[in-house]
Write a protein that holds these residues in place. Sequence first.
Motif, PDB file in Angstrom:
ATOM      1  N   GLY A 235     -10.033  -9.919   3.054  1.00 55.04           N
ATOM      2  CA  GLY A 235      -8.890  -9.184   3.572  1.00 55.04           C
ATOM      3  C   GLY A 235      -7.658 -10.077   3.610  1.00 55.04           C
ATOM      4  N   TRP A 241      -2.054  -2.486   6.177  1.00 59.24           N
ATOM      5  CA  TRP A 241      -3.304  -2.577   5.415  1.00 59.24           C
ATOM      6  C   TRP A 241      -4.438  -1.762   6.027  1.00 59.24           C
ATOM      7  N   THR A 242      -4.236  -1.237   7.252  1.00 56.15           N
ATOM      8  CA  THR A 242      -5.248  -0.393   7.878  1.00 56.15           C
ATOM      9  C   THR A 242      -4.989   1.096   7.654  1.00 56.15           C
ATOM     10  N   VAL A 246      -5.454   3.074   1.869  1.00 58.36           N
ATOM     11  CA  VAL A 246      -5.539   1.686   1.422  1.00 58.36           C
ATOM     12  C   VAL A 246      -7.014   1.312   1.374  1.00 58.36           C
ATOM     13  N   THR A 248     -10.203  -1.216  -0.799  1.00 61.00           N
ATOM     14  CA  THR A 248     -10.416  -2.393  -1.627  1.00 61.00           C
ATOM     15  C   THR A 248     -10.623  -1.958  -3.074  1.00 61.00           C
ATOM     16  N   ARG A 344       4.208  -5.442   2.563  1.00 60.55           N
ATOM     17  CA  ARG A 344       3.859  -4.453   3.563  1.00 60.55           C
ATOM     18  C   ARG A 344       3.567  -3.133   2.864  1.00 60.55           C
ATOM     19  N   ILE A 345       2.849  -2.246   3.586  1.00 64.96           N
ATOM     20  CA  ILE A 345       2.530  -0.907   3.104  1.00 64.96           C
ATOM     21  C   ILE A 345       2.949   0.070   4.188  1.00 64.96           C
ATOM     22  N   LEU A 375      -6.607  -2.979  -2.874  1.00 61.56           N
ATOM     23  CA  LEU A 375      -6.355  -4.399  -2.665  1.00 61.56           C
ATOM     24  C   LEU A 375      -7.605  -5.214  -3.002  1.00 61.56           C
ATOM     25  N   THR A 493       1.588  -7.529  12.388  1.00 60.67           N
ATOM     26  CA  THR A 493       0.454  -7.396  11.479  1.00 60.67           C
ATOM     27  C   THR A 493      -0.861  -7.368  12.245  1.00 60.67           C
ATOM     28  N   ARG A 497      -9.024  -5.795  12.432  1.00 63.14           N
ATOM     29  CA  ARG A 497      -8.976  -4.353  12.154  1.00 63.14           C
ATOM     30  C   ARG A 497      -9.689  -3.551  13.232  1.00 63.14           C
TER      31      ARG A 497
END
Length: 585
Positions: A235, A241-242, A246, A248, A344-345, A375, A493, A497
């Motif tokens: 990660g 990213w959560t 999104v 993997t 960033r997303i 990702l 950030t 998670r």
Amino acid sequence: MTLVSDEAPWRAAPVDIARADRIEVTLDGRPLVARRGETVAAVLAANGVTTFRSTGFDSPRGLFCGMGVCQDCLVEVDGRANQRACMTKIDAPMAIRRQRIDLPLGVPGGAVDATGALSADIAVIGGGAAGLTAACVAAEAGASVLVIDERPTPGGQYFKQPTKVLDPPDPGRDDRQFAGGRRLLDRARRAGVRFIAGTVWTAEGPGLLRVLAGQSETTVSARRVIVATGAYERGLPVPGWTLPGVVTTGAAQTLLRSYRVLAGRRVLIAGNGPLNLQVALELAGAGADVVAVVEAAAKPGPWALGPIMRMTASAPDLAIQGAGYVRRLDKLGIPMLHGHVVERIDAAPGGLTVSLRQTGGERVVSVHKAERVALGYGFQPANELLRLFGCRHAFDAAHGQLATVRDADCRTSDETVFAAGDCTGLGGAFAAISEGIIAGAAAARDLGHAGSKAAREGLARARKDLRRHRRFQQALWSLYAADLPLAPCAPETVVCRCEEVTLGEIDAALEGGDVGIGALKRATRLGMGRCQGRYCAPVAAEILARRTGRPVAELSFFAPRGPLKPIPIGAIATPAAEAEPEGAP
């Protein structure tokens, strides 16, 4: 046999399957059509569903890792909460509900049955390339072998198999990974290898494993253990990213290869390494619009000639395959953005927006829109069980991970435990196969099974191949070298998670002085969630190393202890059954 067309908005292509293999499920009362044997995550993704649950902080979550590690895709199935959508197979009608924050947030509930004990000469934990190969070699030498794997169908990430209603796949998709996996599974069955689909959640020493299989708890006694639990994708925490959507790159690949489901119709892929190129081409070939492949490493120039020559000398077929990936991406017009990472997303109407910056830079240089973001920033070894056994590890600074200390036979610091494949440190599927041969032969030899002359010749080839594949991997990752610090910069950030601990909260906890990772965990709950620190521990270790000036080492990570994954409380309350291992001690 009556065949019907199987269509859903995000399936790669309509497929005619037997009516008996179409199963109706419901999501919050909405009827959906599933294929027998696919996962809950696959049928939800096929219908464009991204949000599977809400966290205790009312944050939406969905599929992320796709391999049962992150625990983010939890749903309620037939009234049972906390079921991993990516691991729950559909074989009968079921009622699925998005998991709400008012549901119990503990471990999966329900009674656990103690089903006695199993024994074998050798227990192999993990059914991927290394584990299956080790099992075959040991069983063919004469040892009794039991393979324990979480997935109903072994194969791991490299040899993952299509669901049965899609098997055999059409000729254009019957590639060497599918075929190689089938051959390995057939070989294992012919050799008499036994399989159990379950999770090793703890161990009372390497020779006594406790396994949760469905709602049943079994103990496994073995004289030798081969750990081949593979790796999971690293990660790289960035804001967003959560977010649902999104995933993997491994999750995107599993959806497509095993279930013929597109992760998205418009996908941006970002990360580091050649897997991202392969996944981009597979998605594009199935009809997805790949926005770009964002690669953290610099674009190859004259400096890359040395690594490329070493790769070609070590494994020319793999070097040619990699060059082919690049040519095909260019031919398809898929942009390859070297020297960039995700900054960033953000959620946006119809999907996500992805802000990029140059590697080592600080400002956003471009913004892209996509329905899904995949990702893939390399891998972390799944070494929790090895660490629980007390096997020695050393920190590999070049790859930013703990590597298992082993001898030439893949034996760990515990003489009864062998370790093979990417759970020990990254080497790729072909190195894992070679290590599986070495570990399987050595474990069997310990127990008096020398194997045939052909097997001994195969062992000699495996040692030679392993040296060659290690040279290839070393050259490959010098080509893909990138400055990828795990520690994020933005205070908002999310680092953990599961518990939604941010960098700002970590910084606040560290203001008091020299704090170790255990104290940080107690102060913030970092690492106390369902994934049990698999994603946040490496990040926290790097943050602490920067703050203290001390290098990362084995003790920089959380102490390993069972349960290694969330389990019903009944499993902990169930006493371990005892069985005598086969043969003499």
